[in-house]
Design an enzyme around this catalytic site. Structure first.
Site, PDB file in Angstrom:
ATOM      1  N   GLU A  60      14.367  52.890  36.222  1.00 21.00           N
ATOM      2  CA  GLU A  60      15.810  52.860  35.958  1.00 21.00           C
ATOM      3  C   GLU A  60      16.163  52.168  34.654  1.00 21.00           C
ATOM      4  O   GLU A  60      16.979  52.658  33.867  1.00 21.00           O
ATOM      5  CB  GLU A  60      16.570  52.203  37.120  1.00 21.00           C
ATOM      6  CG  GLU A  60      16.703  53.082  38.359  1.00 21.00           C
ATOM      7  CD  GLU A  60      15.499  53.041  39.269  1.00 21.00           C
ATOM      8  OE1 GLU A  60      14.553  52.265  38.998  1.00 21.00           O
ATOM      9  OE2 GLU A  60      15.472  53.781  40.280  1.00 21.00           O
ATOM     10  N   HIS A 129      20.600  50.379  50.012  1.00 20.46           N
ATOM     11  CA  HIS A 129      21.040  51.700  49.523  1.00 20.46           C
ATOM     12  C   HIS A 129      22.525  51.953  49.753  1.00 20.46           C
ATOM     13  O   HIS A 129      22.977  53.065  49.556  1.00 20.46           O
ATOM     14  CB  HIS A 129      20.291  52.826  50.261  1.00 20.46           C
ATOM     15  CG  HIS A 129      18.879  53.024  49.849  1.00 20.46           C
ATOM     16  ND1 HIS A 129      17.924  52.061  49.959  1.00 20.46           N
ATOM     17  CD2 HIS A 129      18.241  54.101  49.315  1.00 20.46           C
ATOM     18  CE1 HIS A 129      16.751  52.534  49.531  1.00 20.46           C
ATOM     19  NE2 HIS A 129      16.921  53.764  49.125  1.00 20.46           N
TER      20      HIS A 129
END
Lengths: 325, 316
Positions: A60, A129
């Site tokens: 990321e 998440h």
């Protein structure tokens, strides 16, 4: 107008902007061959090829940084991160680089890029998440921040974000991807940043809903009208930077009461910030304290009944509004 | 070695200019003219000049918080670098960046960066952009041995090799990550080998020898230009000064520093190789340029309070 799902509206925005501007390209994890973890990029690899639609490794921080470098040299990258929680791995590139570079180099470099990511609870994805972290991004100067709640806004704001010369953090809501709504078909349909939408007019209380909570606030407003004779005005700010504070203040001056609904954590949250701004600028118009309805102050639990308790629903908004009268 | 004596003299002059600039910057720091952290490249001049002279004008350079020399070697006026240290509006970054954040877009110096390892992903993006626009440009990404331990090192080398990006990753191995010596921070101390597992071949240069650094960097840059795939170059050097001005240097022996200074000084050694160089006259000329840079920095205005939000956002 066409009726589209939120994910289809986003897909259309990406498709149109890829078509319109050769400098635009998309990169992210599983956005190509896999068609996107949430199918937002469905069909784009086939339509535009792997120069414009790039699958990346799971890195990321580096893929955001790659976008920054590409943006500094004339391209207009769109980086997709799979969830807002994963964006924390890219915090260095987002905060220390993407947001800071235009300023720290005195305007010599621009960073016209968009970092898209979904957020939100409701799918039992547990503590890594499911969060809503718009407050973290709101905290950072130098970039714009969008939190669309409808398909039309998703499309119009994303197109505006891609065309903007500033870096933009674009936070979608995971639970809204399947939501349907009318979307203008005009390829130049843009939603301007810094323009709140009044979703429902009312005279008794202002409810500001952030991201999906704008929808929850509307549900609550219907119940309040039908069952409690309270007419709520519901405002969806749509973008948090810039924030359309004048529209919110004007509403509060009319209704004299305000409730802010957000899914994120309460401390240092969007609501905490907005409550401060409202009381600083409209204190004399308030007949009651500004109240907040937020997610609970904990990592998102997995178990369904606990998860449902951990983020706001319309009933809590109704109860909170009633307590003001 | 340089093609001609004139070129070699120019290398020597640029190394000396950087040396004298850094020394004066240190003095200005001691006089409180310069704030914050000040990281000097004294001892590392050959890594800078050897690399930059191997680049074309259209190539991109991106560096670290130790980047005054990179800006100067790339052609930025030392006056504007000094003015940046002084925090003046005439500085290369308008006084917003300071020592760690120099930038000169016109010369494709894409900046110094304060976060260790933060510039590697940016370099990949710049190189990606060069290929996207179908140019022959190459990006040279300079970072230190300490940065080789950041996650961005592995992530970016993998991505650059996978996507065949035209980047020369240049690790300036000055043998210390701040106060932690190479053997205390890296299991593999041959840093040019650290790319192998990612599919990035490595080369090593003597970073105290401008000629050798130039040769190795030229080979790397031209291979990358032709093959459009990354190479890792390790330039082994030594920092003669502390990590920053705020470094008491208790982690290394004074005698080691002395030995490096006396036996491996890249400027002294290179000057000795050249015939017919009047180092004294050159030094005098450079001294005058540094004086002028300090004077310019002194005389320049600070940014106005009204300008504090300028460039935070692009309008319109």
């Amino acid at each position: 107008m066409a009726e589209l799902r939120y994910r289809e509206a986003l897909n259309q925005a990406l498709r149109e902007e890829l078509e319109r501007d050769e400098r635009v390209f998309i990169l992210g994890e599983d956005i190509g061959v896999f068609q996107g973890a949430f199918k937002v990029t469905d069909g784009l690899l086939e339509a535009f090829g792997d120069k414009r639609v790039r699958d990346t490794p799971i890195s990321e921080n580096t893929i955001v940084g790659l976008g920054v470098g590409a943006a500094m040299t004339g391209l207009r990258p769109i980086v997709e991160l799979m969830t807002v929680n994963f964006s924390l791995l890219a915090m260095d590139q987002i905060v220390n680089h993407m947001a800071a570079i235009p300023y720290m180099f005195n305007g010599q470099a621009r960073v016209p890029m968009v970092v898209r990511m979904p957020q939100g609870a409701g799918h039992q994805l547990g503590p890594t998440h499911s969060h809503c972290l718009e407050a973290i991004y709101l905290h950072v100067p130098g970039m714009l921040l969008a939190v669309p709640s409808t398909p039309a806004d998703a499309k119009g704001l994303l197109k505006a974000a891609i065309r903007d010369d500033n870096p933009v953090v674009f936070i979608e809501h995971e639970s809204l991807y399947g939501a349907k709504g009318e979307v203008p078909e005009d390829e130049d349909h843009l939603v301007e940043f810094g323009q709140a939408a009044i979703r429902r007019e009312g005279t008794d209380v202002t409810i500001v809903g952030i991201s999906r909570m704008a929808i929850t606030a509307q549900e609550a407003a219907e119940t309040l009208a039908e069952e409690h004779d309270i007419q709520a005005e519901v405002i969806d700010p749509r973008t948090l930077r810039p924030l359309d504070l004048p529209t919110i203040l004007e509403s509060v001056r009319k209704t004299n009461r305000c409730v802010i609904v957000e899914e994120g954590w309460p401390h240092g949250g969007v609501g905490a910030n907005l409550a401060a701004l409202i009381q600083e600028q409209a204190f004399d118009h308030l007949d009651a304290p500004i109240l907040r309805v937020s997610g609970l102050d904990l990592p998102m639990p997995y178990s369904k009944p606990l998860e449902q308790l951990a983020f706001p629903h319309a009933e809590q908004v109704v109860e909170t509004v009633k307590s003001l009268f | 070695m340089a093609d001609g004596l004139d070129e070699a003299r120019e290398w020597l002059a640029t190394m000396l200019l950087i040396r004298r600039f850094e020394e004066r910057a240190g003095q200005m720091y001691a006089k409180n003219k310069v704030g914050g952290f000040l990281h000097l490249a004294i001892g590392e001049e050959a890594t800078i000049v050897g690399a930059v002279r191997a680049m074309r004008d259209e190539d991109y350079l991106i560096s670290t918080y130790r980047s005054h020399g990179h800006a100067i070697a790339r052609g930025t006026d030392p006056k504007r670098v000094m003015a940046e240290l002084f925090g003046k509006a005439t500085g290369v970054s308008g006084g917003r960046g300071g020592s760690m954040h120099m930038f000169d877009g016109e010369r494709r110096f894409m900046g110094g960066y304060g976060i260790v390892g933060g510039n590697l992903p940016l370099a990949a993006g710049i190189a990606f952009s060069s290929d996207y626009r179908e140019t022959e440009e190459v990006t040279v990404c300079v970072f230190g041995d300490g940065a080789a331990n950041q996650g961005t090192f592995g992530e970016t080398l993998n991505l650059a090799a996978l996507w065949k990006l035209p980047v020369v990753f240049m690790v300036t191995n000055n043998q210390f990550g701040m106060g932690t010596s190479l053997e205390r921070h890296s299991a593999q101390t041959d840093l040019h080998k650290r790319g192998e597992g990612y599919g990035v071949p490595g080369l090593r240069a003597d970073g105290m020898d401008v000629g050798d650094t130039y040769e190795v960097m030229s080979e790397a840059i031209e291979r990358v230009r032709a093959d459009r795939t990354p190479i890792l170059v390790e330039a082994v050097t030594y920092r003669f000064a502390g990590h920053s001005m705020a470094d008491p240097e208790e982690y290394r022996e004074k005698d080691d520093v002395k030995e490096w200074r006396e036996q491996h000084d890249p400027i002294k050694n290179f000057a000795e190789k050249l015939e017919d160089v009047d180092l004294e006259a050159l030094d005098e000329e450079i001294g005058a340029r540094i004086d002028a840079a300090v004077e310019f920095a002194e005389d320049s205005d600070f940014p106005t309070p009204e300008s504090i939000y300028d460039h935070l956002y692009v309008d319109g």
